[in-house]
Design a protein around this motif. Sequence first.
Motif, PDB file in Angstrom:
ATOM      1  N   VAL A 199      17.549  -5.956  15.265  1.00  0.00           N
ATOM      2  CA  VAL A 199      16.509  -6.983  15.231  1.00  0.00           C
ATOM      3  C   VAL A 199      17.075  -8.284  14.674  1.00  0.00           C
ATOM      4  N   ASP A 200      16.919  -9.353  15.443  1.00  0.00           N
ATOM      5  CA  ASP A 200      17.309 -10.677  14.971  1.00  0.00           C
ATOM      6  C   ASP A 200      16.127 -11.267  14.200  1.00  0.00           C
ATOM      7  N   GLY A 201      16.279 -11.316  12.873  1.00  0.00           N
ATOM      8  CA  GLY A 201      15.198 -11.833  12.026  1.00  0.00           C
ATOM      9  C   GLY A 201      15.416 -13.275  11.594  1.00  0.00           C
ATOM     10  N   VAL A 202      16.352 -13.972  12.253  1.00  0.00           N
ATOM     11  CA  VAL A 202      16.712 -15.326  11.792  1.00  0.00           C
ATOM     12  C   VAL A 202      15.501 -16.258  11.743  1.00  0.00           C
ATOM     13  N   SER A 203      14.646 -16.173  12.748  1.00  0.00           N
ATOM     14  CA  SER A 203      13.496 -17.093  12.793  1.00  0.00           C
ATOM     15  C   SER A 203      12.369 -16.665  11.880  1.00  0.00           C
ATOM     16  N   TRP A 204      12.338 -15.398  11.519  1.00  0.00           N
ATOM     17  CA  TRP A 204      11.214 -14.905  10.729  1.00  0.00           C
ATOM     18  C   TRP A 204      11.498 -14.949   9.230  1.00  0.00           C
ATOM     19  N   ALA A 205      12.710 -14.608   8.840  1.00  0.00           N
ATOM     20  CA  ALA A 205      13.044 -14.434   7.424  1.00  0.00           C
ATOM     21  C   ALA A 205      12.742 -15.657   6.537  1.00  0.00           C
TER      22      ALA A 205
END
Length: 413
Positions: A199-205
Amino acid sequence: MNTTATLDRAFVRAQFPAFSEPSLSGQAFFENAGGSYACGRVIERLGEYYRRLKVQPYYAFSASREAGEWMDHSRARLAEYLGVASEEVHFGPSTSQNTYVLAQAVRPLLAPGDELIVTNQDHEANSGAWRRLAAAGIGVREWRVDAESGTLDPRALEPLIGRRTRLLAFPHASNIVAHENPVAQICEQARAAGIISVVDGVSWAPHGLPDIPSLHADVYLFSLYKTYGPHQGLMVVRRSLIERLANEGHYFNAHSVLKRLVPAGPDHAQIAAASGIAEYFDALDAHHYPDAARAGRAARVRALLRAAETPLLAPLLEFLHRRPDVRLLGPADPRVRAATVAFVPQRLAPGEVGRRLAERGFMAGYGNFYAVRLLEALGVDPERGAVRASFVHYTTAAEVIGLIEALDAALMP
Ligand SMILES: Cc1ncc(COP(=O)(O)O)c(C=O)c1O
């Protein structure tokens, strides 16, 4: 403590030197999805490390010992905020580099004819590295967004899963449409089928560090330079998975879990400074919940950030949604998305709108944001791209209102 406190923005902004930097004064920052301001604790730690501890870490002499302790401390403190074990936290130069290394480490687990699933919603970082495995005979299936809304429908995933599907890569939220994907549900579905989830969480974190175990992701990646920290990528890899992955570090370090995914020497100073993010969150929690026990602070801080952003997001989305000369990308409902708002002006080039905003003191991005496949799926020319105004908890209501007024003027042909 059941109720979420109201964020004290004056306190928050006092923790970020950028807000008292004369050269930035009078400019409102709306390019946070590209990289947030760094909090003071991170900058102080970085400076102190370079002054006092800039030696090879983990030897017996005091500066070296302390340098190593600072690095371990960062790992432990961030692990605490993510709800994982320290040894599940891996640092790398960036998320793009972390996915690249991870894909190399996964490759030997796959046999020709095995399959993986990628999306066309991702930033290229969590897409290209996986798609390249096609050269090794791995089948690549694409989970596609709805061409109008840009969202991913979890029901469309099921038919893509086959007997030989081994891995699924998808974003927590896109850096353009910003819709929150139901990560826990998707990862559970993947796990039940024996599929590794990445999971790419870059935008959410940046909008609240997630509790990773509750997401059931095997790998969760994000970039610390977008979460108020130094320029590093952080990747959480479930302990049982890392032992199955090929060693990407030096052969003689294969036994060391923390070195297996680090082909180059790590950036000691930036890793050492990363604990400043946790210290900033500690300070936020102590300021807003002075009587609360330490346990539970990760959840409290997450809720605090989210509650500060959503009400500010509503007027911006509403403004863009009702304008006939703008195509808002992603949902108009602030409850289902992050405070990253991209739109396509119908009568002007995105770059022109960006320049006009800059003249008015608003820092915003424009272009394709490395999500070329997504823009193509939405029928948007990636050469022109979109305008993107992204904000986080330190943004004020006055700045958002100012942005709306500036946009109203900047969108005039
Ligand atoms: C959603 C998303 N994923 C991945 C990346 C890549 O991160 P990095 O710059 O750390 O490689 C970005 C960068 O903007 C992003 O927005």
